[in-house]
Design a protein around this motif. Structure first.
Motif, PDB file in Angstrom:
ATOM      1  N   LYS A 105       2.261 -13.210  -8.241  1.00 51.44           N
ATOM      2  CA  LYS A 105       2.908 -11.892  -8.235  1.00 51.44           C
ATOM      3  C   LYS A 105       2.291 -10.949  -9.266  1.00 51.44           C
ATOM      4  CE  LYS A 105       7.456  -9.696  -8.219  1.00 51.44           C
ATOM      5  NZ  LYS A 105       8.922  -9.918  -8.245  1.00 51.44           N
ATOM      6  N   GLY A 109      -0.877  -9.842  -7.348  1.00 52.15           N
ATOM      7  CA  GLY A 109      -0.184  -8.635  -6.910  1.00 52.15           C
ATOM      8  C   GLY A 109       0.626  -8.789  -5.646  1.00 52.15           C
ATOM      9  N   ILE A 110       0.838 -10.034  -5.208  1.00 52.94           N
ATOM     10  CA  ILE A 110       1.626 -10.270  -3.990  1.00 52.94           C
ATOM     11  C   ILE A 110       3.104 -10.074  -4.312  1.00 52.94           C
ATOM     12  CG2 ILE A 110       2.247 -11.981  -2.242  1.00 52.94           C
ATOM     13  CD1 ILE A 110      -0.497 -13.255  -2.720  1.00 52.94           C
ATOM     14  N   LEU A 111       3.763  -9.202  -3.586  1.00 53.61           N
ATOM     15  CA  LEU A 111       5.144  -8.848  -3.910  1.00 53.61           C
ATOM     16  C   LEU A 111       6.116  -9.985  -3.608  1.00 53.61           C
ATOM     17  CD1 LEU A 111       5.247  -5.156  -2.606  1.00 53.61           C
ATOM     18  CD2 LEU A 111       4.815  -5.999  -4.921  1.00 53.61           C
ATOM     19  N   LYS A 179       0.675  -3.853   2.930  1.00 47.31           N
ATOM     20  CA  LYS A 179       0.729  -3.416   1.531  1.00 47.31           C
ATOM     21  C   LYS A 179       1.367  -4.456   0.625  1.00 47.31           C
ATOM     22  CE  LYS A 179       5.101  -0.834   1.908  1.00 47.31           C
ATOM     23  NZ  LYS A 179       5.743   0.481   1.744  1.00 47.31           N
ATOM     24  N   GLU A 180       2.094  -5.416   1.204  1.00 47.00           N
ATOM     25  CA  GLU A 180       2.735  -6.459   0.406  1.00 47.00           C
ATOM     26  C   GLU A 180       1.882  -7.713   0.282  1.00 47.00           C
ATOM     27  OE1 GLU A 180       6.458  -7.247   2.251  1.00 47.00           O
ATOM     28  OE2 GLU A 180       7.394  -5.382   1.597  1.00 47.00           O
ATOM     29  N   GLU A 183      -3.325  -6.186   1.290  1.00 50.77           N
ATOM     30  CA  GLU A 183      -3.922  -5.219   0.358  1.00 50.77           C
ATOM     31  C   GLU A 183      -4.004  -5.764  -1.069  1.00 50.77           C
ATOM     32  OE1 GLU A 183      -1.981  -1.461   0.754  1.00 50.77           O
ATOM     33  OE2 GLU A 183      -2.513  -1.231   2.881  1.00 50.77           O
ATOM     34  N   PRO A 184      -2.941  -6.403  -1.598  1.00 45.53           N
ATOM     35  CA  PRO A 184      -3.077  -7.017  -2.931  1.00 45.53           C
ATOM     36  C   PRO A 184      -4.144  -8.109  -2.979  1.00 45.53           C
ATOM     37  CG  PRO A 184      -0.769  -6.791  -2.339  1.00 45.53           C
ATOM     38  CD  PRO A 184      -1.552  -6.447  -1.119  1.00 45.53           C
ATOM     39  N   ARG A 187      -7.507  -6.396  -3.147  1.00 52.06           N
ATOM     40  CA  ARG A 187      -7.710  -5.783  -4.472  1.00 52.06           C
ATOM     41  C   ARG A 187      -8.082  -6.844  -5.499  1.00 52.06           C
ATOM     42  NH1 ARG A 187      -3.266  -2.369  -3.203  1.00 52.06           N
ATOM     43  NH2 ARG A 187      -1.852  -3.804  -4.280  1.00 52.06           N
ATOM     44  N   PHE A 188      -7.398  -7.985  -5.441  1.00 52.83           N
ATOM     45  CA  PHE A 188      -7.681  -9.068  -6.376  1.00 52.83           C
ATOM     46  C   PHE A 188      -9.098  -9.596  -6.187  1.00 52.83           C
ATOM     47  CE2 PHE A 188      -7.620 -13.720  -7.160  1.00 52.83           C
ATOM     48  CZ  PHE A 188      -7.399 -13.699  -8.526  1.00 52.83           C
TER      49      PHE A 188
END
Length: 329
Positions: A105, A109-111, A179-180, A183-184, A187-188
């Motif tokens: 998380k 960045g995974i929600l 986006k959840e 996308e994270p 980005r990572f």
């Protein structure tokens, strides 16, 4: 007169009778087994019905609550970042196995990290693009093929990592939103100061090379224009033949063609080089189907009945062998 003929006929009749009896006993055994099986289920109808109902109910509940979705991202690692990409994906998989939701998380960045069950990466085997416009790769494949199985070489880890495209696949227990999750992840994967520096230098080199090629092409066009002007000004046919057969002129034209092709390759490379790990396509929320995905209400009753039959058969066998052992004492 041959006295053995009647005996041979009798022997053949005996053999046929023996075979027919064997076949008949075989089918009788099958019929007897089927009848015993029917009797078994009739005698245990209540217990079997309970197992079917329990299995169906549990399977129905699991089908409703425990769903599974496949998600695919086709990526192109740029600037020699293949090993970096694979190590990043392996890192995420290790964190999933250890249930390190804090890392998933806060760092990735995974929600909703608990929804992520598995992630892996595989190359997309494309040997034709691997050797196209790259004589070195063609010679490498050719050399390796002479010393082994070409299929194994194509699928070999060392070779396959050098393919242009790779598939990142991950499994979730819920439908996800890009986006959840995706996308994270992307980005990572693109967070690397080292490869960002290489990206800047590589893009600058491509732009410089394209400018040089444009200059050379322009110079070649001027040279070709001069030849054309001279040819048009001349009224002698032998001059025209001279220009058409001039090997230097042919080499110039070939050089221009090569530069034009190279410029096209550079333009394509620029389009795909805006990211370290370039996402080509994304497909999410592919619901898994099959006996263990969405059909547990059928699989579990069958499993419970099979286990019950196996346990019952083992108990009968054990009791029978115990009686034989007691009688032999």
């Amino acid at each position: 007169m041959n006295t053995n003929q009647p005996n041979n006929q009798e022997d053949q009749e005996i053999d046929l009778n023996h075979v027919s009896k064997k076949i008949g006993s075989f089918f009788d055994g099958i019929a007897s087994s089927i009848f015993k099986g029917i009797q078994f289920f009739i005698r245990n109808a209540i217990l079997v019905s309970v197992l079917v109902l329990v299995g169906f109910g549990l399977g129905f509940y699991l089908d409703k609550t425990q769903k599974s979705y496949d998600n695919l991202i086709i990526v192109q690692p740029n600037f020699g970042s293949v090993d970096y990409l694979y190590s990043k994906v392996d890192l995420i998989e290790s964190k999933i196995k250890s249930r390190d939701t804090v890392f998933l998380k806060n760092v990735v960045g995974i929600l909703r990290p608990k929804r992520l069950n598995k992630i892996q990466i595989k190359p997309i085997a494309d040997v034709y693009n691997f050797i196209r416009n790259t004589p070195e790769n063609f010679e490498l494949i050719k050399l390796m093929a002479d010393n082994g199985d070409i299929k194994k070489i194509i699928e070999d880890n060392v070779t396959s990592k050098n393919y242009s495209y790779h598939t990142i696949s991950f499994v979730t227990d819920r439908a996800v939103v890009d986006k959840e999750m995706t996308e994270p992840l992307l980005r990572f994967l693109n967070e690397s100061d080292h490869y960002k520096k290489i990206q800047v230098a590589s893009l600058k080199n491509i732009e410089v090379k394209m400018k040089q090629n444009d200059t050379i092409i322009s110079q070649i066009n001027n040279v070709l224009g001069s030849f054309s002007t001279a040819a048009n000004a001349s009224q002698k046919s032998d001059k025209l033949v001279y220009y058409n057969e001039n090997t230097q002129l042919n080499d110039i034209i070939k050089t221009k063609d090569q530069l034009v092709v190279e410029q096209g390759i550079h333009q394509i490379n620029l389009l795909g080089s805006d990211k370290i790990i370039k996402d080509i396509s994304t497909t999410t929320n592919i619901k898994k189907t099959g006996l263990l995905h969405g059909n547990r209400k059928i699989a579990l009753p069958l499993l419970f009945i099979i286990l019950y039959v196996l346990v019952h058969s083992f108990i009968v066998f054990y009791k029978k062998q115990s009686l034989i052992a007691d009688e032999s004492k």
